[in-house]
Design a protein around this motif. Structure first.
Motif, PDB file in Angstrom:
ATOM      1  N   ARG A  95       0.836  -1.211   0.000  1.00 28.57           N
ATOM      2  CA  ARG A  95       0.000   0.000   0.000  1.00 28.57           C
ATOM      3  C   ARG A  95       0.865   1.252   0.000  1.00 28.57           C
ATOM      4  NH1 ARG A  95      -5.159   0.713   0.288  1.00 28.57           N
ATOM      5  NH2 ARG A  95      -6.607  -0.785   1.176  1.00 28.57           N
ATOM      6  N   ARG A  96       1.936   1.205   0.816  1.00 31.75           N
ATOM      7  CA  ARG A  96       2.838   2.369   0.882  1.00 31.75           C
ATOM      8  C   ARG A  96       3.571   2.541  -0.451  1.00 31.75           C
ATOM      9  NH1 ARG A  96       3.634   0.698   6.215  1.00 31.75           N
ATOM     10  NH2 ARG A  96       5.605  -0.358   5.795  1.00 31.75           N
ATOM     11  N   LYS A  97       3.908   1.408  -1.079  1.00 28.82           N
ATOM     12  CA  LYS A  97       4.645   1.466  -2.347  1.00 28.82           C
ATOM     13  C   LYS A  97       3.765   2.003  -3.490  1.00 28.82           C
ATOM     14  CE  LYS A  97       7.649  -1.454  -5.134  1.00 28.82           C
ATOM     15  NZ  LYS A  97       7.965  -2.816  -5.487  1.00 28.82           N
ATOM     16  N   TYR A  98       2.462   1.659  -3.459  1.00 28.55           N
ATOM     17  CA  TYR A  98       1.536   2.099  -4.527  1.00 28.55           C
ATOM     18  C   TYR A  98       0.364   2.857  -3.891  1.00 28.55           C
ATOM     19  CZ  TYR A  98       3.950  -1.502  -7.302  1.00 28.55           C
ATOM     20  OH  TYR A  98       4.894  -2.267  -7.950  1.00 28.55           O
ATOM     21  N   PRO A  99       0.595   4.097  -3.440  1.00 26.77           N
ATOM     22  CA  PRO A  99      -0.453   4.808  -2.688  1.00 26.77           C
ATOM     23  C   PRO A  99      -1.739   5.055  -3.486  1.00 26.77           C
ATOM     24  CG  PRO A  99       1.459   6.221  -3.115  1.00 26.77           C
ATOM     25  CD  PRO A  99       1.844   4.870  -3.572  1.00 26.77           C
ATOM     26  N   LYS A 100      -1.643   5.050  -4.828  1.00 24.22           N
ATOM     27  CA  LYS A 100      -2.853   5.337  -5.636  1.00 24.22           C
ATOM     28  C   LYS A 100      -3.670   4.073  -5.916  1.00 24.22           C
ATOM     29  CE  LYS A 100      -1.687   9.613  -7.831  1.00 24.22           C
ATOM     30  NZ  LYS A 100      -0.393   9.947  -8.452  1.00 24.22           N
ATOM     31  N   ALA A 101      -3.104   2.921  -5.635  1.00 25.09           N
ATOM     32  CA  ALA A 101      -3.805   1.675  -5.977  1.00 25.09           C
ATOM     33  C   ALA A 101      -4.808   1.280  -4.898  1.00 25.09           C
ATOM     34  CB  ALA A 101      -2.785   0.557  -6.147  1.00 25.09           C
ATOM     35  N   LYS A 102      -5.820   0.503  -5.323  1.00 31.04           N
ATOM     36  CA  LYS A 102      -6.747  -0.109  -4.348  1.00 31.04           C
ATOM     37  C   LYS A 102      -6.347  -1.576  -4.200  1.00 31.04           C
ATOM     38  CE  LYS A 102      -9.512   3.239  -3.332  1.00 31.04           C
ATOM     39  NZ  LYS A 102     -10.671   3.889  -3.370  1.00 31.04           N
ATOM     40  N   ASP A 134     -13.077   1.369  -7.237  1.00 28.77           N
ATOM     41  CA  ASP A 134     -12.892   2.667  -7.845  1.00 28.77           C
ATOM     42  C   ASP A 134     -11.406   3.017  -8.056  1.00 28.77           C
ATOM     43  OD1 ASP A 134     -13.333   5.200  -8.671  1.00 28.77           O
ATOM     44  OD2 ASP A 134     -13.598   6.025  -6.651  1.00 28.77           O
ATOM     45  N   SER A 135     -10.733   2.305  -8.927  1.00 31.32           N
ATOM     46  CA  SER A 135      -9.345   2.612  -9.279  1.00 31.32           C
ATOM     47  C   SER A 135      -8.984   1.779 -10.500  1.00 31.32           C
ATOM     48  CB  SER A 135      -8.410   2.254  -8.118  1.00 31.32           C
ATOM     49  OG  SER A 135      -7.071   2.366  -8.539  1.00 31.32           O
ATOM     50  N   GLU A 136      -8.126   2.337 -11.358  1.00 34.48           N
ATOM     51  CA  GLU A 136      -7.695   1.575 -12.544  1.00 34.48           C
ATOM     52  C   GLU A 136      -6.489   0.703 -12.210  1.00 34.48           C
ATOM     53  OE1 GLU A 136      -9.317   1.215 -15.493  1.00 34.48           O
ATOM     54  OE2 GLU A 136     -10.801   2.298 -14.291  1.00 34.48           O
ATOM     55  N   LEU A 137      -5.872   0.987 -11.045  1.00 37.96           N
ATOM     56  CA  LEU A 137      -4.705   0.195 -10.632  1.00 37.96           C
ATOM     57  C   LEU A 137      -5.061  -0.609  -9.377  1.00 37.96           C
ATOM     58  CD1 LEU A 137      -1.708  -0.515 -10.976  1.00 37.96           C
ATOM     59  CD2 LEU A 137      -1.150   1.443  -9.529  1.00 37.96           C
ATOM     60  N   ILE A 158      -3.472  -4.812 -13.068  1.00 37.09           N
ATOM     61  CA  ILE A 158      -3.437  -5.552 -11.798  1.00 37.09           C
ATOM     62  C   ILE A 158      -2.012  -5.973 -11.471  1.00 37.09           C
ATOM     63  CG2 ILE A 158      -4.229  -7.627 -10.584  1.00 37.09           C
ATOM     64  CD1 ILE A 158      -6.864  -7.366 -11.932  1.00 37.09           C
ATOM     65  N   ILE A 159      -1.600  -5.649 -10.235  1.00 37.55           N
ATOM     66  CA  ILE A 159      -0.277  -6.069  -9.770  1.00 37.55           C
ATOM     67  C   ILE A 159      -0.492  -7.185  -8.749  1.00 37.55           C
ATOM     68  CG2 ILE A 159       1.813  -5.353  -8.528  1.00 37.55           C
ATOM     69  CD1 ILE A 159       1.239  -2.487  -9.593  1.00 37.55           C
ATOM     70  N   PRO A 160       0.013  -8.403  -9.026  1.00 33.28           N
ATOM     71  CA  PRO A 160      -0.166  -9.477  -8.037  1.00 33.28           C
ATOM     72  C   PRO A 160       0.693  -9.246  -6.802  1.00 33.28           C
ATOM     73  CG  PRO A 160       0.938 -10.298 -10.037  1.00 33.28           C
ATOM     74  CD  PRO A 160       0.757  -8.824 -10.215  1.00 33.28           C
ATOM     75  N   ILE A 161       0.088  -9.439  -5.629  1.00 31.94           N
ATOM     76  CA  ILE A 161       0.871  -9.306  -4.389  1.00 31.94           C
ATOM     77  C   ILE A 161       0.716 -10.586  -3.565  1.00 31.94           C
ATOM     78  CG2 ILE A 161       0.819  -6.786  -4.323  1.00 31.94           C
ATOM     79  CD1 ILE A 161      -1.429  -7.038  -2.165  1.00 31.94           C
ATOM     80  N   PRO A 162       1.843 -11.246  -3.157  1.00 34.57           N
ATOM     81  CA  PRO A 162       3.174 -11.062  -3.720  1.00 34.57           C
ATOM     82  C   PRO A 162       3.205 -11.572  -5.153  1.00 34.57           C
ATOM     83  CG  PRO A 162       3.136 -12.850  -2.099  1.00 34.57           C
ATOM     84  CD  PRO A 162       1.757 -12.312  -2.178  1.00 34.57           C
ATOM     85  N   GLN A 163       4.350 -11.393  -5.814  1.00 29.65           N
ATOM     86  CA  GLN A 163       4.356 -11.618  -7.263  1.00 29.65           C
ATOM     87  C   GLN A 163       4.049 -13.063  -7.680  1.00 29.65           C
ATOM     88  OE1 GLN A 163       7.938 -10.159  -9.040  1.00 29.65           O
ATOM     89  NE2 GLN A 163       7.076 -10.217 -11.098  1.00 29.65           N
ATOM     90  N   TYR A 164       4.559 -14.046  -6.901  1.00 27.77           N
ATOM     91  CA  TYR A 164       4.414 -15.438  -7.367  1.00 27.77           C
ATOM     92  C   TYR A 164       3.675 -16.351  -6.390  1.00 27.77           C
ATOM     93  CZ  TYR A 164       8.014 -13.904 -10.626  1.00 27.77           C
ATOM     94  OH  TYR A 164       8.704 -13.217 -11.573  1.00 27.77           O
ATOM     95  N   SER A 165       2.706 -15.879  -5.652  1.00 31.65           N
ATOM     96  CA  SER A 165       2.048 -16.789  -4.705  1.00 31.65           C
ATOM     97  C   SER A 165       1.041 -17.674  -5.453  1.00 31.65           C
ATOM     98  CB  SER A 165       1.398 -16.021  -3.564  1.00 31.65           C
ATOM     99  OG  SER A 165       0.714 -14.946  -4.089  1.00 31.65           O
ATOM    100  N   PHE A 166       0.785 -18.828  -4.884  1.00 29.89           N
ATOM    101  CA  PHE A 166       0.021 -19.828  -5.646  1.00 29.89           C
ATOM    102  C   PHE A 166      -0.616 -20.845  -4.702  1.00 29.89           C
ATOM    103  CE2 PHE A 166       4.296 -21.209  -4.817  1.00 29.89           C
ATOM    104  CZ  PHE A 166       4.131 -22.504  -4.392  1.00 29.89           C
ATOM    105  N   CYS A 167      -1.559 -21.611  -5.242  1.00 31.63           N
ATOM    106  CA  CYS A 167      -2.139 -22.729  -4.499  1.00 31.63           C
ATOM    107  C   CYS A 167      -1.325 -23.976  -4.836  1.00 31.63           C
ATOM    108  CB  CYS A 167      -3.597 -22.911  -4.905  1.00 31.63           C
ATOM    109  SG  CYS A 167      -4.185 -24.569  -4.484  1.00 31.63           S
ATOM    110  N   PRO A 168      -0.761 -24.640  -3.840  1.00 39.40           N
ATOM    111  CA  PRO A 168       0.059 -25.822  -4.144  1.00 39.40           C
ATOM    112  C   PRO A 168      -0.722 -26.968  -4.791  1.00 39.40           C
ATOM    113  CG  PRO A 168      -0.039 -25.395  -1.756  1.00 39.40           C
ATOM    114  CD  PRO A 168      -0.794 -24.300  -2.422  1.00 39.40           C
ATOM    115  N   VAL A 169      -2.030 -27.017  -4.568  1.00 42.13           N
ATOM    116  CA  VAL A 169      -2.836 -28.089  -5.176  1.00 42.13           C
ATOM    117  C   VAL A 169      -3.059 -27.789  -6.672  1.00 42.13           C
ATOM    118  CG1 VAL A 169      -5.041 -29.321  -5.099  1.00 42.13           C
ATOM    119  CG2 VAL A 169      -3.964 -28.557  -2.969  1.00 42.13           C
ATOM    120  N   HIS A 170      -3.439 -26.574  -6.983  1.00 34.35           N
ATOM    121  CA  HIS A 170      -3.705 -26.237  -8.386  1.00 34.35           C
ATOM    122  C   HIS A 170      -2.425 -26.130  -9.217  1.00 34.35           C
ATOM    123  CE1 HIS A 170      -7.656 -25.550  -6.662  1.00 34.35           C
ATOM    124  NE2 HIS A 170      -8.094 -25.818  -7.888  1.00 34.35           N
ATOM    125  N   LYS A 171      -1.299 -25.988  -8.537  1.00 41.54           N
ATOM    126  CA  LYS A 171       0.010 -25.976  -9.209  1.00 41.54           C
ATOM    127  C   LYS A 171       0.281 -27.344  -9.863  1.00 41.54           C
ATOM    128  CE  LYS A 171       4.105 -23.676  -9.100  1.00 41.54           C
ATOM    129  NZ  LYS A 171       4.156 -22.393  -9.757  1.00 41.54           N
TER     130      LYS A 171
END
Ligand code: 13P
Ligand code: SF4
Length: 302
Positions: A95-102, A134-137, A158-171
């Motif tokens: 949130r601090r890194k991208y203050p304009k994003a929701k 209400d945000s494009e980011l 859309i920025i994924p947070i964190p970048q590579y998190s995943f479900c181990p079952v669907h992986k």
């Protein structure tokens, strides 16, 4: 089974079960569904006690929506490993890194993390929720595949947070296995969960939440289906489409956390009223708003 039913009536309790639960748990539940349906059901019941057979973020959501009800989980170790990939501190940092994003968080997240987001979504409504924010980011977590899915369907950045998190079952599902199965079963329809890798959606005929997959099978004219999600869903599918053949896209796709609940544990949970979901009141009140944002969208769509 009889002892569970008896206690349920005595204590004015209901049993909610996720689509991935063991067959015998699904069979004794008052309601079986996906994360969205279970959250909605939890807001509509007048039962005094809710026994939640799912992973803990699901029981926590029911508790956040019903602070005056007792919400119990038969095994406290039923945690979602993907939810733990996004601690609340990390949400605050982004949130601090991208203050304009929701921030939109998947319901598969910790209650403390939800307390710091703008909206919650499930795999059934990720794109709708993202479109309504209400945000494009948008910062979206913790499932990077669902983030990508919401991006494709909503056209927002859309920025994924964190970048590579995943479900181990669907992986465990991959495109080449699905292609091989499609060659072996040329008349089969392929259904995949959005938590699968995007390369799996590419070869699927339908992508959606567990209950959307279920409904698609019910209305489909096909009689053979390749299913790319946790195997628990196959019980419900086989029960209600007894004429059809179901082929798991990966035979070992089992969420061990979901399977921790057993009939014995459900019985003890009702008898001893354990384990109670207890969240700090501040987290409950902060997390309620983003969850209600999601539920209101559903109401306006009715
Ligand atoms: P659904 O909301 O689609 O049932 O998914 C929940 C889940 O945990 C998927 O892994
Ligand atoms: Fe979490 Fe994956 Fe299990 Fe769903 S299947 S509860 S996302 S670990």
């Amino acid at each position: 089974m009889y002892r569970i039913q008896k206690l349920k009536v005595e204590k004015k309790a209901i049993i909610l079960a996720h689509n991935y639960q063991r067959p015998e748990i699904q069979d004794i539940a008052d309601f079986v569904g996906d994360s969205l349906e279970l959250s909605l059901y939890a807001t509509q019941t007048d039962a005094k006690i809710i026994v939640f057979c799912g992973v803990n973020f699901m029981a926590e959501t029911a508790s956040i929506l019903n602070p005056d009800k007792t919400v119990l989980i038969p095994d406290v170790n039923a945690l979602c490993p993907m939810a733990s990939m996004l601690p609340a501190d990390l949400v605050r940092l982004y949130r601090r890194k991208y203050p304009k994003a929701k921030v939109v968080l998947y319901i598969n997240s910790l209650a403390e993390a939800k307390a710091h987001c703008d909206a919650v979504c499930t795999s059934a409504n990720a794109a709708e929720v993202v479109s309504r924010v209400d945000s494009e980011l948008i910062l979206f977590g913790p499932d990077a595949n669902l983030a990508r899915y919401a991006q494709v369907k909503s056209n927002k950045e859309i920025i994924p947070i964190p970048q590579y998190s995943f479900c181990p079952v669907h992986k465990l599902f991959n495109k080449s296995d699905v292609i091989r199965l499609k060659r072996e079963h040329r008349d089969a329809m392929v259904l995949a969960h959005p938590e699968c890798d995007p390369s799996v959606w590419e070869v699927a005929d339908f992508v959606g939440s567990t209950s959307r997959m279920y409904r698609e099978v019910l209305i489909s004219k096909a009689d053979k289906f390749i299913i790319a999600t946790e195997k628990g869903l196959l019980h419900r599918l086989k029960k209600d489409r007894g004429d059809a053949v179901f082929i798991p896209a990966y035979d070992e796709a089992i969420c061990v956390n979901m399977r921790l609940h057993t009939l014995e544990k459900v019985y003890l949970c009702l008898r001893d009223e354990k384990y109670k979901i207890k969240l700090p009141p501040k987290i409950t009140s902060m997390a309620r708003e983003p969850i209600e944002f999601m539920l209101k969208i559903r109401e306006t769509q009715k």
